[in-house]
Design a protein around this motif. Structure first.
Motif, PDB file in Angstrom:
ATOM      1  N   ASN A 139       0.827  -1.215   0.000  1.00  0.00           N
ATOM      2  CA  ASN A 139       0.000   0.000   0.000  1.00  0.00           C
ATOM      3  C   ASN A 139       0.855   1.256   0.000  1.00  0.00           C
ATOM      4  O   ASN A 139       0.607   2.189  -0.776  1.00  0.00           O
ATOM      5  CB  ASN A 139      -0.944  -0.004   1.204  1.00  0.00           C
ATOM      6  N   ASN A 140       1.874   1.304   0.872  1.00  0.00           N
ATOM      7  CA  ASN A 140       2.753   2.478   0.883  1.00  0.00           C
ATOM      8  C   ASN A 140       3.577   2.560  -0.396  1.00  0.00           C
ATOM      9  O   ASN A 140       3.841   3.663  -0.897  1.00  0.00           O
ATOM     10  CB  ASN A 140       3.659   2.460   2.112  1.00  0.00           C
ATOM     11  N   ALA A 141       3.996   1.403  -0.916  1.00  0.00           N
ATOM     12  CA  ALA A 141       4.730   1.401  -2.191  1.00  0.00           C
ATOM     13  C   ALA A 141       3.843   1.989  -3.293  1.00  0.00           C
ATOM     14  O   ALA A 141       4.300   2.797  -4.109  1.00  0.00           O
ATOM     15  CB  ALA A 141       5.158  -0.013  -2.554  1.00  0.00           C
ATOM     16  N   MET A 142       2.591   1.598  -3.285  1.00  0.00           N
ATOM     17  CA  MET A 142       1.645   2.094  -4.292  1.00  0.00           C
ATOM     18  C   MET A 142       1.506   3.613  -4.190  1.00  0.00           C
ATOM     19  O   MET A 142       1.515   4.316  -5.216  1.00  0.00           O
ATOM     20  CB  MET A 142       0.289   1.424  -4.077  1.00  0.00           C
ATOM     21  N   ASN A 143       1.407   4.118  -2.957  1.00  0.00           N
ATOM     22  CA  ASN A 143       1.300   5.569  -2.764  1.00  0.00           C
ATOM     23  C   ASN A 143       2.514   6.296  -3.321  1.00  0.00           C
ATOM     24  O   ASN A 143       2.391   7.351  -3.953  1.00  0.00           O
ATOM     25  CB  ASN A 143       1.145   5.888  -1.273  1.00  0.00           C
ATOM     26  N   VAL A 144       3.693   5.726  -3.082  1.00  0.00           N
ATOM     27  CA  VAL A 144       4.937   6.345  -3.567  1.00  0.00           C
ATOM     28  C   VAL A 144       4.927   6.417  -5.094  1.00  0.00           C
ATOM     29  O   VAL A 144       5.227   7.467  -5.685  1.00  0.00           O
ATOM     30  CB  VAL A 144       6.174   5.561  -3.079  1.00  0.00           C
ATOM     31  N   TYR A 145       4.580   5.307  -5.753  1.00  0.00           N
ATOM     32  CA  TYR A 145       4.624   5.293  -7.222  1.00  0.00           C
ATOM     33  C   TYR A 145       3.519   6.155  -7.823  1.00  0.00           C
ATOM     34  O   TYR A 145       3.706   6.720  -8.913  1.00  0.00           O
ATOM     35  CB  TYR A 145       4.584   3.857  -7.748  1.00  0.00           C
ATOM     36  N   GLU A 146       2.404   6.303  -7.124  1.00  0.00           N
ATOM     37  CA  GLU A 146       1.378   7.242  -7.593  1.00  0.00           C
ATOM     38  C   GLU A 146       1.911   8.671  -7.556  1.00  0.00           C
ATOM     39  O   GLU A 146       1.677   9.460  -8.481  1.00  0.00           O
ATOM     40  CB  GLU A 146       0.121   7.104  -6.738  1.00  0.00           C
ATOM     41  N   GLU A 147       2.664   9.006  -6.492  1.00  0.00           N
ATOM     42  CA  GLU A 147       3.284  10.341  -6.404  1.00  0.00           C
ATOM     43  C   GLU A 147       4.270  10.549  -7.546  1.00  0.00           C
ATOM     44  O   GLU A 147       4.310  11.615  -8.167  1.00  0.00           O
ATOM     45  CB  GLU A 147       4.020  10.492  -5.068  1.00  0.00           C
ATOM     46  N   VAL A 148       5.077   9.514  -7.824  1.00  0.00           N
ATOM     47  CA  VAL A 148       6.061   9.622  -8.907  1.00  0.00           C
ATOM     48  C   VAL A 148       5.366   9.864 -10.236  1.00  0.00           C
ATOM     49  O   VAL A 148       5.778  10.724 -11.022  1.00  0.00           O
ATOM     50  CB  VAL A 148       6.932   8.344  -8.996  1.00  0.00           C
TER      51      VAL A 148
END
Length: 453
Positions: free
Chosen positions: A166-175
């Motif tokens: 979930n946190n990984a997903m948030n990071v890549y959405e920001e990218v």
């Protein structure tokens, strides 16, 4: 499914191809360090020559004379890092990790130096298995340089290594908001979507990420998951991507797509008993098939919940349960108490009980079950199926382009690193016994040293 983690050993095939990246030379010297450049260069020359002890001494002396030098601090960390590798010392490596962290707290370090130091600190923390600390280090970097996409991408990988999709997903959405065409973020975002079973949504991200050719995208696991997603959507384009993955050196062939491999092993979908050399094991299984069957049926009758549902998301539909006796070369004593005579049969067959890349288990599949086309993780094992309770019609298994059926009391052998698929369209359950064995061409040393899967 969690992190994109590589567990391949040195004896295994590992072909990582990275696209060309044009990088500016990092600026490592601040205003002060430029005034002592000659001394810094002399110490660095020692380090590059592999004289890590002398380099460490030189950088330590520089810090005594110039305690405000960020570049000398970084050189000291690198020398400790080199020495840790040379001495195979985790204690020295821990010192290097601390020193890398101190670089960021020095007066006026350049941004490039801080990034190099903290990225290496995070990398070495990961090496020691300190994943949470590594994520904290990368988060510190992201907070300091919020517009640096490469750091955010590494932070996303850190979360994946933690199993925190979930946190990984948030990071890549920001990218992808900051850099909509970033291929590295796209393949990882697609990987996470697929792990969440958002199959159709994952495909464009995986596809566009691979087509970008960005560094870090040309990885067999992304070709693997894109092809698998396409197959599950009924799209034959999957084989175009498998072919490309094969041409890029990630797969042994379009059919054989395991990722943790030993090079040069004989590769064919189906095997005869004679070809494996495991004649005695097959004879023992076929001679005792009723004993194995009856102990399994007794467990099914008495012990509810002991057959656990298949949990690797391999089923399109249906009901498929497994009761495991050995896993990764380790006997499950709790399970063997229920089927003691079956477990006793294996005492003289280390090719199976010692197979760290396989299992020994019962497998029950109920009517209406379809198992997606899939491949096992490694070419280091072969898989034996012993028929125990087989309906007269409706049960079949395809490996590569050859489809076969089970027979009660008979063993069939295939290499599950090749694509295989199962249908259970009968009107009653199918029960088989699965026995994994080391690939017969593996040496005793390889069998001892290959990592478990």
């Amino acid at each position: 499914m969690t992190a994109v983690v590589d567990k391949r050993s040195d004896s295994e095939v590992k072909k990582e191809k990275k696209g060309p990246a044009k990088k500016k030379k990092p600026k490592l010297l601040n205003k002060f360090d430029k005034t002592i450049k000659a001394e810094l260069d002399a110490a660095e020359k020692l380090r590059k020559k592999g004289k890590s002890e002398e380099a460490l001494q030189a950088f330590t002396e520089l810090l005594r004379s110039y305690p405000q030098s960020p570049r000398a601090k970084y050189g000291k960390a690198q020398s400790e890092d080199d020495l840790a590798e040379k001495m195979r010392s985790n204690e020295i490596l821990q010192t290097a990790i601390s020193t890398y962290g101190e670089v960021a707290d020095m007066p006026n370090p350049t941004a490039d130096l801080v990034k190099l130091a903290l990225k290496r600190q995070a990398n070495r923390q990961q090496f020691l298995g300190h994943i949470k600390r590594s994520v904290m280090t990368l988060q510190k970097l992201v907070d300091r340089y919020p517009d640096d996409i490469s750091i955010k991408n590494e932070l996303g990988v850190g979360y994946l290594l933690l199993g925190d999709n979930n946190n990984a997903m948030n990071v890549y959405e920001e990218v992808l908001v900051l850099a909509p065409n970033d291929g590295f973020a796209k393949v990882h975002y697609g990987f996470i979507l697929k792990a969440k079973n958002q199959i159709a949504e994952s495909i464009p991200y995986l596809k566009e990420g691979l087509l970008s050719g960005d560094p870090g995208t040309d990885d067999g696991r992304f070709y693997f998951h894109l092809g698998d997603a396409l197959q599950r959507m009924g799209d034959q384009e999957a084989y175009t991507w498998y072919e490309l993955g094969h041409k890029r050196g990630h797969f042994a062939s379009v059919w054989q797509r395991s990722l943790y491999n030993v090079n040069g092993l004989k590769a064919q979908p189906w095997w005869t008993t004679k070809e494996t050399g495991y004649t005695e094991l097959v004879k023992t299984l076929e001679r005792n098939w009723k004993l194995i069957r009856d102990e399994g049926l007794a467990v099914m009758d008495k012990e509810r919940g002991i057959f656990l549902p298949e949990d690797e998301n391999l089923r399109e539909k249906g009901d498929w349960g497994q009761f495991t006796l050995w896993q990764q070369g380790r006997r499950t004593d709790k399970s063997c108490k229920h089927v003691p005579k079956t477990c006793a049969l294996f005492e003289k067959f280390p090719e199976s009980t010692g197979c760290k890349r396989g299992q020994i288990k019962y497998s029950i599949m109920h009517p209406g079950t379809h198992v997606w086309p899939h491949t096992g993780p490694t070419n280091c094992r072969l898989r034996m199926h012993l028929g125990l309770v087989i309906p007269k019609q409706g049960c079949r298994i395809r490996c590569a382009n050859d489809t076969r059926e089970w027979k009660e009391g008979k063993v069939i052998i295939f290499d599950d690193s090749f694509e295989h698929e199962v249908w259970q369209d009968a009107n009653s359950y199918r029960l088989i016994f699965i026995v994994d064995v080391w690939h017969p061409e593996l040496t005793p040393h390889q069998r001892r040293t290959l990592s478990p899967i």
